[in-house]
Write an enzyme that holds these catalytic residues in place. Structure first.
Site, mmCIF file in Angstrom:
data_model
loop_
_atom_site.group_PDB
_atom_site.id
_atom_site.type_symbol
_atom_site.label_atom_id
_atom_site.label_comp_id
_atom_site.label_asym_id
_atom_site.label_seq_id
_atom_site.Cartn_x
_atom_site.Cartn_y
_atom_site.Cartn_z
ATOM 1 N N GLY A 7 0.822 -1.217 0.000
ATOM 2 C CA GLY A 7 0.000 0.000 0.000
ATOM 3 C C GLY A 7 0.848 1.255 0.000
ATOM 4 O O GLY A 7 0.631 2.164 0.813
ATOM 5 N N ARG A 33 -2.445 0.765 -7.987
ATOM 6 C CA ARG A 33 -2.342 1.885 -8.939
ATOM 7 C C ARG A 33 -0.922 1.952 -9.519
ATOM 8 O O ARG A 33 -0.029 2.580 -8.956
ATOM 9 C CB ARG A 33 -2.766 3.186 -8.261
ATOM 10 C CG ARG A 33 -4.286 3.242 -8.057
ATOM 11 C CD ARG A 33 -4.729 4.380 -7.205
ATOM 12 N NE ARG A 33 -4.448 4.182 -5.796
ATOM 13 C CZ ARG A 33 -4.788 5.027 -4.839
ATOM 14 N NH1 ARG A 33 -5.416 6.138 -5.138
ATOM 15 N NH2 ARG A 33 -4.502 4.771 -3.578
ATOM 16 N N ASP A 58 -3.390 -6.818 -6.600
ATOM 17 C CA ASP A 58 -4.493 -6.639 -5.659
ATOM 18 C C ASP A 58 -4.268 -7.641 -4.521
ATOM 19 O O ASP A 58 -4.299 -8.864 -4.756
ATOM 20 C CB ASP A 58 -5.825 -6.907 -6.375
ATOM 21 C CG ASP A 58 -7.023 -6.609 -5.479
ATOM 22 O OD1 ASP A 58 -6.904 -6.748 -4.246
ATOM 23 O OD2 ASP A 58 -8.083 -6.249 -6.029
ATOM 24 N N TYR A 151 -15.028 -2.703 10.301
ATOM 25 C CA TYR A 151 -13.641 -2.191 10.232
ATOM 26 C C TYR A 151 -12.929 -2.507 11.550
ATOM 27 O O TYR A 151 -11.796 -2.997 11.548
ATOM 28 C CB TYR A 151 -13.637 -0.675 9.952
ATOM 29 C CG TYR A 151 -12.221 -0.122 9.920
ATOM 30 C CD1 TYR A 151 -11.320 -0.512 8.924
ATOM 31 C CD2 TYR A 151 -11.768 0.774 10.899
ATOM 32 C CE1 TYR A 151 -10.009 -0.038 8.912
ATOM 33 C CE2 TYR A 151 -10.463 1.259 10.888
ATOM 34 C CZ TYR A 151 -9.592 0.845 9.882
ATOM 35 O OH TYR A 151 -8.291 1.313 9.877
ATOM 36 N N GLY A 182 -4.103 6.428 15.723
ATOM 37 C CA GLY A 182 -5.414 7.093 15.756
ATOM 38 C C GLY A 182 -5.575 7.815 14.425
ATOM 39 O O GLY A 182 -5.166 7.298 13.389
ATOM 40 N N VAL A 184 -5.058 9.760 11.215
ATOM 41 C CA VAL A 184 -3.961 10.184 10.342
ATOM 42 C C VAL A 184 -4.602 10.724 9.070
ATOM 43 O O VAL A 184 -5.427 10.029 8.456
ATOM 44 C CB VAL A 184 -3.051 8.993 9.952
ATOM 45 C CG1 VAL A 184 -1.788 9.493 9.253
ATOM 46 C CG2 VAL A 184 -2.709 8.127 11.162
HETATM 47 P P1 NDP Z 1 -4.612 5.383 2.148
HETATM 48 O O1 NDP Z 1 -5.969 5.184 1.567
HETATM 49 O O2 NDP Z 1 -3.933 6.685 1.905
HETATM 50 O O3 NDP Z 1 -3.638 4.196 1.664
HETATM 51 C C1 NDP Z 1 -4.068 2.864 1.594
HETATM 52 C C2 NDP Z 1 -3.089 2.040 0.771
HETATM 53 O O4 NDP Z 1 -3.551 0.671 0.770
HETATM 54 C C3 NDP Z 1 -3.000 2.490 -0.675
HETATM 55 O O5 NDP Z 1 -1.662 2.517 -1.098
HETATM 56 C C4 NDP Z 1 -3.780 1.418 -1.435
HETATM 57 O O6 NDP Z 1 -3.203 1.196 -2.723
HETATM 58 C C5 NDP Z 1 -3.536 0.180 -0.554
HETATM 59 N N1 NDP Z 1 -4.577 -0.801 -0.792
HETATM 60 C C6 NDP Z 1 -5.899 -0.723 -0.451
HETATM 61 N N2 NDP Z 1 -6.567 -1.781 -0.926
HETATM 62 C C7 NDP Z 1 -5.660 -2.561 -1.588
HETATM 63 C C8 NDP Z 1 -5.743 -3.775 -2.318
HETATM 64 N N3 NDP Z 1 -6.904 -4.432 -2.467
HETATM 65 N N4 NDP Z 1 -4.618 -4.282 -2.857
HETATM 66 C C9 NDP Z 1 -3.442 -3.640 -2.726
HETATM 67 N N5 NDP Z 1 -3.292 -2.484 -2.050
HETATM 68 C C10 NDP Z 1 -4.399 -1.939 -1.509
HETATM 69 O O7 NDP Z 1 -4.782 5.114 3.709
HETATM 70 P P2 NDP Z 1 -3.729 5.093 4.935
HETATM 71 O O8 NDP Z 1 -2.361 5.377 4.486
HETATM 72 O O9 NDP Z 1 -4.319 5.913 5.996
HETATM 73 O O10 NDP Z 1 -3.880 3.566 5.379
HETATM 74 C C11 NDP Z 1 -2.810 2.689 5.543
HETATM 75 C C12 NDP Z 1 -3.121 1.729 6.678
HETATM 76 O O11 NDP Z 1 -3.215 2.472 7.892
HETATM 77 C C13 NDP Z 1 -4.438 0.959 6.546
HETATM 78 O O12 NDP Z 1 -4.233 -0.382 6.937
HETATM 79 C C14 NDP Z 1 -5.371 1.684 7.518
HETATM 80 O O13 NDP Z 1 -6.375 0.829 8.002
HETATM 81 C C15 NDP Z 1 -4.378 2.049 8.602
HETATM 82 N N6 NDP Z 1 -4.791 3.137 9.485
HETATM 83 C C16 NDP Z 1 -5.100 4.378 8.989
HETATM 84 C C17 NDP Z 1 -5.474 5.379 9.856
HETATM 85 C C18 NDP Z 1 -5.884 6.732 9.394
HETATM 86 O O14 NDP Z 1 -6.515 7.477 10.168
HETATM 87 N N7 NDP Z 1 -5.568 7.136 8.181
HETATM 88 C C19 NDP Z 1 -5.497 5.168 11.310
HETATM 89 C C20 NDP Z 1 -5.161 3.821 11.712
HETATM 90 C C21 NDP Z 1 -4.792 2.859 10.829
HETATM 91 P P3 NDP Z 1 -4.041 1.067 -4.096
HETATM 92 O O15 NDP Z 1 -5.342 1.786 -3.908
HETATM 93 O O16 NDP Z 1 -3.138 1.675 -5.125
HETATM 94 O O17 NDP Z 1 -4.186 -0.400 -4.273
HETATM 95 C C1 8X3 Z 2 -8.446 4.500 11.396
HETATM 96 C C2 8X3 Z 2 -8.771 5.220 12.644
HETATM 97 O O1 8X3 Z 2 -10.645 5.885 14.234
HETATM 98 O O2 8X3 Z 2 -11.134 5.942 11.849
HETATM 99 O O3 8X3 Z 2 -8.060 3.183 11.643
HETATM 100 O O4 8X3 Z 2 -10.956 3.863 13.016
HETATM 101 S S1 8X3 Z 2 -10.457 5.215 12.936
#
Ligand code: NDP
Ligand code: 8X3
Length: 250
Positions: A7, A33, A58, A151, A182, A184
């Site tokens: 990701g 992507r 994927d 989730y 938390g 981000v």
């Molecule tokens: P983004 O949406 O910015 O990034 C998510 C990444 O995951 C992208 O690069 C996307 O790539 C990849 N991804 C999603 N689905 C797939 C798939 N089916 N196959 C391959 N790659 C995939 O979100 P974040 O950076 O915030 O999220 C990263 C992680 O952090 C996640 O696990 C999220 O649950 C976790 N998280 C986020 C928080 C927040 O508040 N933002 C808080 C806590 C945890 P592409 O679409 O190109 O495939």
């Molecule tokens: C992302 C943080 O609080 O939206 O994992 O679940 S929250």
């Protein structure tokens, strides 16, 4: 140190790729992507004179995951760190009216996808007699909030898998760490609300959320502890957030 970051096309994964590259490490970046992966490769190789391998797949598709990891084996790549970051939230709905497609996307990506890649990479780490798996969980894996049901369940699963992996891989000199953020500000909320940018913006309005760089720095620090030290589990929050639902807004 060679790190594989899932990701890496946006958010936390992209910032982590940038930080490892800036510090002179070769990286493997993944996501669906392809154009974004290639743009990032070009930028980081030019700027930091390191090697970036792009694997476009994927993570929900077992055959695609295994094919991608097999291609690394053929090149004799030795992965030191696997950062299990790819994931998403889809929707925010009650259990009685939840969208089944949203549920399946979250379960297939956050749990099954994480398992597919961990299974494939941990075998290589066992052959290599060392490794480090860093799982990106969430505050949603530590508590549950209204309409977060599925989730939260997927991130509770990551919390359990983090513990399970550490036990199973103990005899193989493989460290296992969870980092649980938390709020981000990334593309996370845009994805959660099916592209509704205004709704996504409201999540962070009137407060200072964490940045993806904050989490990247934490990941990098964890990956760089001495060989005899493992960080098991970290929760990292914005200062204005005490729990998933307790936040201070201006
Ligand atoms: P983004 O949406 O910015 O990034 C998510 C990444 O995951 C992208 O690069 C996307 O790539 C990849 N991804 C999603 N689905 C797939 C798939 N089916 N196959 C391959 N790659 C995939 O979100 P974040 O950076 O915030 O999220 C990263 C992680 O952090 C996640 O696990 C999220 O649950 C976790 N998280 C986020 C928080 C927040 O508040 N933002 C808080 C806590 C945890 P592409 O679409 O190109 O495939
Ligand atoms: C992302 C943080 O609080 O939206 O994992 O679940 S929250």
């Amino acid at each position: 140190m060679l790190a594989l970051i899932t990701g890496a096309t946006s958010g936390i994964g992209k910032s982590t790729a940038e930080l490892f590259a800036k510090n002179g490490h070769n990286i493997i970046i993944t996501g669906r992507r392809e154009e974004r992966l290639h743009q990032l490769k070009l930028k980081l190789e030019t700027e930091f004179k390191i090697n970036v391998t792009c694997l476009c797949f994927d993570i929900r598709k077992l055959e695609e995951v295994e094919k991608a990891i097999n291609s690394l084996t053929e090149q004799n790549c030795k992965i030191d760190v696997l950062i299990n970051n790819a994931g998403l939230a889809a929707g925010l709905g009650s259990i009685q009216s939840g969208n089944i497609d949203h549920w399946e996307r979250m379960i297939d990506t956050n749990i099954k996808g994480l398992l597919y890649i961990t299974r494939a990479v941990s075998k290589l780490m066992i052959d290599n007699k060392k490794g480090h798996i860093i799982n990106i969980g969430s505050i949603a894996g530590k508590e549950v909030y209204a309409n977060g049901n599925v989730y939260c369940a997927t991130k509770h699963a990551v919390d359990a898998l983090n513990k399970g992996m550490r036990i199973d891989l103990l005899a193989h000199n493989i460290k296992v760490t969870a980092i649980n953020p938390g709020m981000v500000e990334t593309e996370f909320s845009i994805v959660r609300f099916d592209g509704d940018e205004q709704k996504a913006k409201n999540v962070y309005s009137g407060l200072q959320p964490l940045t993806p760089e904050d989490i990247a720095e934490t990941i990098y620090w964890v990956a760089n502890r001495p060989a005899h030290v493992n960080i098991n589990d970290l929760v990292i929050m914005p200062t204005v957030q005490a729990s998933a639902t307790n936040v201070i807004r201006n």
